[in-house]
Design an enzyme around this catalytic site. Structure first.
Site, mmCIF file in Angstrom:
data_model
loop_
_atom_site.group_PDB
_atom_site.id
_atom_site.type_symbol
_atom_site.label_atom_id
_atom_site.label_comp_id
_atom_site.label_asym_id
_atom_site.label_seq_id
_atom_site.Cartn_x
_atom_site.Cartn_y
_atom_site.Cartn_z
ATOM 1 N N CYS A 2 0.834 -1.209 0.000
ATOM 2 C CA CYS A 2 0.000 0.000 0.000
ATOM 3 C C CYS A 2 0.867 1.257 0.000
ATOM 4 O O CYS A 2 2.062 1.216 0.275
ATOM 5 C CB CYS A 2 -0.868 0.006 1.239
ATOM 6 S SG CYS A 2 -1.756 -1.528 1.439
ATOM 7 N N GLY A 28 -1.117 0.606 -4.759
ATOM 8 C CA GLY A 28 -2.364 -0.051 -4.370
ATOM 9 C C GLY A 28 -3.523 0.526 -5.134
ATOM 10 O O GLY A 28 -3.725 1.744 -5.113
ATOM 11 N N ASN A 101 1.113 0.183 5.793
ATOM 12 C CA ASN A 101 1.703 -0.511 4.651
ATOM 13 C C ASN A 101 2.543 -1.654 5.196
ATOM 14 O O ASN A 101 3.436 -1.431 6.005
ATOM 15 C CB ASN A 101 2.585 0.441 3.838
ATOM 16 C CG ASN A 101 3.428 -0.272 2.789
ATOM 17 O OD1 ASN A 101 4.533 0.144 2.489
ATOM 18 N ND2 ASN A 101 2.919 -1.337 2.217
ATOM 19 N N GLY A 102 2.240 -2.855 4.745
ATOM 20 C CA GLY A 102 3.012 -4.002 5.201
ATOM 21 C C GLY A 102 2.107 -5.170 5.512
ATOM 22 O O GLY A 102 0.943 -5.198 5.107
ATOM 23 N N TYR A 255 10.426 -3.527 -8.457
ATOM 24 C CA TYR A 255 9.120 -3.325 -9.093
ATOM 25 C C TYR A 255 8.260 -2.241 -8.448
ATOM 26 O O TYR A 255 7.688 -1.411 -9.139
ATOM 27 C CB TYR A 255 8.361 -4.659 -9.089
ATOM 28 C CG TYR A 255 6.886 -4.542 -9.429
ATOM 29 C CD1 TYR A 255 6.465 -4.199 -10.720
ATOM 30 C CD2 TYR A 255 5.906 -4.770 -8.460
ATOM 31 C CE1 TYR A 255 5.111 -4.095 -11.030
ATOM 32 C CE2 TYR A 255 4.552 -4.671 -8.770
ATOM 33 C CZ TYR A 255 4.157 -4.332 -10.048
ATOM 34 O OH TYR A 255 2.828 -4.220 -10.353
ATOM 35 N N THR A 301 7.734 -0.951 -15.924
ATOM 36 C CA THR A 301 8.782 -0.892 -14.908
ATOM 37 C C THR A 301 10.167 -1.306 -15.417
ATOM 38 O O THR A 301 11.177 -0.880 -14.867
ATOM 39 C CB THR A 301 8.342 -1.710 -13.676
ATOM 40 O OG1 THR A 301 7.097 -1.157 -13.247
ATOM 41 C CG2 THR A 301 9.316 -1.621 -12.529
HETATM 42 O O1 LIG Z 1 5.081 -12.562 -13.847
HETATM 43 P P1 LIG Z 1 3.921 -11.699 -13.485
HETATM 44 O O2 LIG Z 1 3.080 -12.355 -12.428
HETATM 45 O O3 LIG Z 1 3.139 -11.259 -14.662
HETATM 46 O O4 LIG Z 1 4.478 -10.423 -12.720
HETATM 47 C C1 LIG Z 1 5.517 -9.621 -13.165
HETATM 48 C C2 LIG Z 1 5.030 -8.524 -14.071
HETATM 49 O O5 LIG Z 1 4.043 -7.699 -13.406
HETATM 50 C C3 LIG Z 1 4.544 -6.381 -13.250
HETATM 51 O O6 LIG Z 1 4.009 -5.518 -14.243
HETATM 52 P P2 LIG Z 1 2.697 -4.626 -14.032
HETATM 53 O O7 LIG Z 1 1.807 -4.798 -15.194
HETATM 54 O O8 LIG Z 1 2.057 -4.935 -12.705
HETATM 55 O O9 LIG Z 1 3.190 -3.120 -13.908
HETATM 56 P P3 LIG Z 1 4.176 -2.167 -14.715
HETATM 57 O O10 LIG Z 1 3.365 -1.509 -15.796
HETATM 58 O O11 LIG Z 1 4.656 -1.206 -13.680
HETATM 59 O O12 LIG Z 1 5.309 -2.947 -15.294
HETATM 60 C C4 LIG Z 1 6.035 -6.483 -13.434
HETATM 61 O O13 LIG Z 1 6.574 -5.281 -13.925
HETATM 62 C C5 LIG Z 1 6.159 -7.600 -14.455
HETATM 63 O O14 LIG Z 1 5.924 -7.091 -15.759
HETATM 64 N N1 LIG Z 2 0.088 -4.162 0.882
HETATM 65 C C1 LIG Z 2 -0.118 -3.675 2.070
HETATM 66 O O1 LIG Z 2 0.656 -2.882 2.583
HETATM 67 C C2 LIG Z 2 -1.371 -4.176 2.755
HETATM 68 C C3 LIG Z 2 -1.693 -3.604 4.127
HETATM 69 C C4 LIG Z 2 -2.595 -4.523 4.908
HETATM 70 N N2 LIG Z 2 -1.918 -5.742 5.268
HETATM 71 C C5 LIG Z 2 -3.866 -4.796 4.126
HETATM 72 O O2 LIG Z 2 -4.053 -5.891 3.625
HETATM 73 O O3 LIG Z 2 -4.673 -3.912 3.990
HETATM 74 MG MG LIG Z 3 5.525 -4.943 -15.765
#
Ligand SMILES: O=P(O)(O)OC[C@H]1O[C@H](OP(=O)(O)OP(=O)(O)O)[C@H](O)[C@@H]1O
Ligand SMILES: NC(=O)CC[C@H](N)C(=O)O
Ligand SMILES: [Mg+2]
Length: 490
Positions: A2, A28, A101-102, A255, A301
């Site tokens: 989060c 999130g 967050n966590g 990421y 990313t």
């Molecule tokens: O193997 P997977 O389970 O698919 O997870 C990994 C992928 O998911 C994320 O991208 P995402 O689309 O969430 O976001 P981004 O646009 O920031 O790359 C990450 O950057 C990888 O591309």
């Molecule tokens: N990703 C998170 O930081 C989640 C916070 C909290 N554990 C929730 O589930 O809301």
């Molecule tokens: Mg990606």
């Protein structure tokens, strides 16, 4: 993972909290909320959806006050429902709202303790509501309300809560409270801004939130540190727990975080570029006579790493996939069906960048394999002669239990598989992963060579220790199948 933000201002803070949340949205996408202190009331507005969907002009008008906190949620515990959106509120003592967050790893034991010993009811399955009640109880035992009392309450929380937690909270009659777990697993950064009425403070998951609000980044909140900013703007900080082995989550750099953030004084952007350099060098070591025509990132990313790989290899970098900017991050979506459908909706190839070429696709990480499996096929359909795939992170073979929802090893494409088997499953001609030592060195960089990380999803080493049976329990509760059953039942 989060996003959290808290501000003590000299004027109204709701609009700034909203803006802060919009730049933390990548952490999130499921729910969002804001709580502000308005006189003797705590105003809370929260719900499911993106920040822009949850708040309208009416909701914003209600969120009066110069002290407040905000949260955007990616669930790791409990359900995805709106009753588990944050901030959570308790009326006693004083009135407290908290955003976390966590992920706690002793939630069950704490929940029992909170009920049986502290005599408090936790009304949801959320670990964050448990954490709020622990803090509330610890503050209640102080009998007075002061910065010192809140810092002592944080000491109590640090003694009882185990896992990853970065927290902001507001306490009626006091101000803003923030703290970070003793390993510093989740990020938290403190900033300051001079305004006409005096100094204002902000605390956020990532420094990008401070940047866009015009706050100067002062420093990261230290592992185990507690912070109180009174409603009048006085800053109190103190170490509230013996700092344990410092272990910031390495996946933030791989990421989660935005590249324009600084975490632990390390630029996420630079860390990702260094990941590209070390992976590029590994590619050259393994295939000095490679036949790669072009390096293509899987947006968003992986871009920083991909560009550096292309530089090291001395081949062209091309944007071969166009991303639909209106589709969110797929990895943090709650169900596999939605994730798989979204990759197709999100990314579309430009065939001329693939036709008759040997392409090296680069992603920051391969977790479930949802993205890479589809992308490799798209590259082939677009006419690539050969499709190679490089991951800027090592194989993800272990669950994450500190705030990333990867609880079930069976869902991880690399679990129990060799790199060759993964290569086959993803359908690429060659698969190459970054080595963990290179990843850790790339993130630490030249400025922090001694920094160690929580790399548990790569090496299975959990800095907090784990109770026997814990993994079976989270698998039962949080596998995709368990979530699907829960949704059907609700
Ligand atoms: O193997 P997977 O389970 O698919 O997870 C990994 C992928 O998911 C994320 O991208 P995402 O689309 O969430 O976001 P981004 O646009 O920031 O790359 C990450 O950057 C990888 O591309
Ligand atoms: N990703 C998170 O930081 C989640 C916070 C909290 N554990 C929730 O589930 O809301
Ligand atoms: Mg990606």
């Amino acid at each position: 993972m989060c996003g959290i933000v808290g501000i003590v201002g000299t004027t109204e803070v709701a609009a700034a909290l909203y803006d802060g949340l919009t730049v933390l949205q990548h952490r999130g996408q499921d729910a969002a909320g804001i709580a502000t202190v308005s006189g003797t009331q705590l105003r809370v507005h929260k719900g499911n959806g993106l920040v822009r969907d949850v708040f309208d002009a009416r909701a914003m008008a209600l969120l009066e006050g110069r002290v407040g906190i905000g949260h955007c949620r990616y669930p790791t515990a409990g359900s995805e429902g709106s009753d588990e959106a944050q901030p959570f509120y308790v009326n006693s003592p004083y009135g407290i709202a908290l955003a976390h967050n966590g992920n706690l790893i002793n939630t069950d034991a704490l929940r029992r303790e909170v009920f049986e010993t502290d005599r408090r009811n936790v009304n949801t399955e959320s670990d964050s509501e448990v954490l709020l009640n622990v803090f509330a109880h610890e503050l209640d035992t102080q009998r007075t309300l002061s910065p010192e009392a809140a810092l002592r309450a944080i000491e109590g929380v640090a003694r009882r809560a185990k896992g990853g937690y970065a927290v902001v909270a507001t306490v009626l009659g006091l101000g803003l409270v923030a703290f970070r777990d003793p390993h510093g697993i989740r990020p938290l950064v403190l900033g300051r801004r001079e305004a006409e009425g005096g100094t204002e403070y902000a605390i956020a998951s990532e420094s990008v939130a401070l940047d866009i609000l015009g706050f100067e980044r002062m420093r990261d909140v230290a592992p185990g540190e507690g912070i109180v900013v009174t409603a009048r703007g006085e800053l109190h900080t103190r170490q509230c727990a013996e700092p344990l082995a410092h272990a910031p989550c390495i996946f933030e750099y791989v990421y989660f975080a935005r590249p324009d953030s600084m975490i632990e004084n390390i630029s996420v952007h630079k860390a990702r570029m260094r990941m590209g350099v070390t992976l590029g060098e590994k590619i050259l070591r393994e295939r000095p006579d490679h036949d790669i025509d072009v390096v293509i990132p899987i947006p968003d990313t992986s871009r920083d790493a991909a560009l550096e790989i292309a530089n090291v290899l001395g081949v062209k970098y091309r944007e071969g996939f166009i991303k639909n900017r209106y589709v969110g991050r797929t990895f943090i979506m709650p169900g596999q069906g939605e994730r798989a459908k979204s990759v197709k909706r999100k990314l579309n190839p430009i065939p001329l960048e693939f036709r008759n070429r040997v392409v090296l696709l680069v992603d920051d990480s391969i977790v479930r394999g949802t993205t890479s499996k589809q992308i490799v096929q798209m590259a082939r359909d677009a006419g690539a002669r050969k499709v190679y795939l490089a991951s800027a992170a090592p194989p993800v073979r272990h669950p994450n239990i500190y705030g990333i929802d990867m609880p079930s090893v069976d869902e991880l494409v690399a679990h129990g598989r060799s790199e060759q088997e993964i290569e086959q499953l993803l359908g690429c001609d060659w698969l190459i992963y970054q080595d963990l030592a290179d990843l850790e060195a790339a993130v630490a960089g030249p400025k922090c060579p001694d920094l160690r990380f929580d790399s548990s999803c790569f090496n299975g080493q959990y800095v907090t220790g784990i109770e026997p049976g814990y993994f079976d329990r989270i698998q039962q509760l949080r596998s995709d199948e368990a979530k699907r059953q829960r949704r059907l039942a609700s």
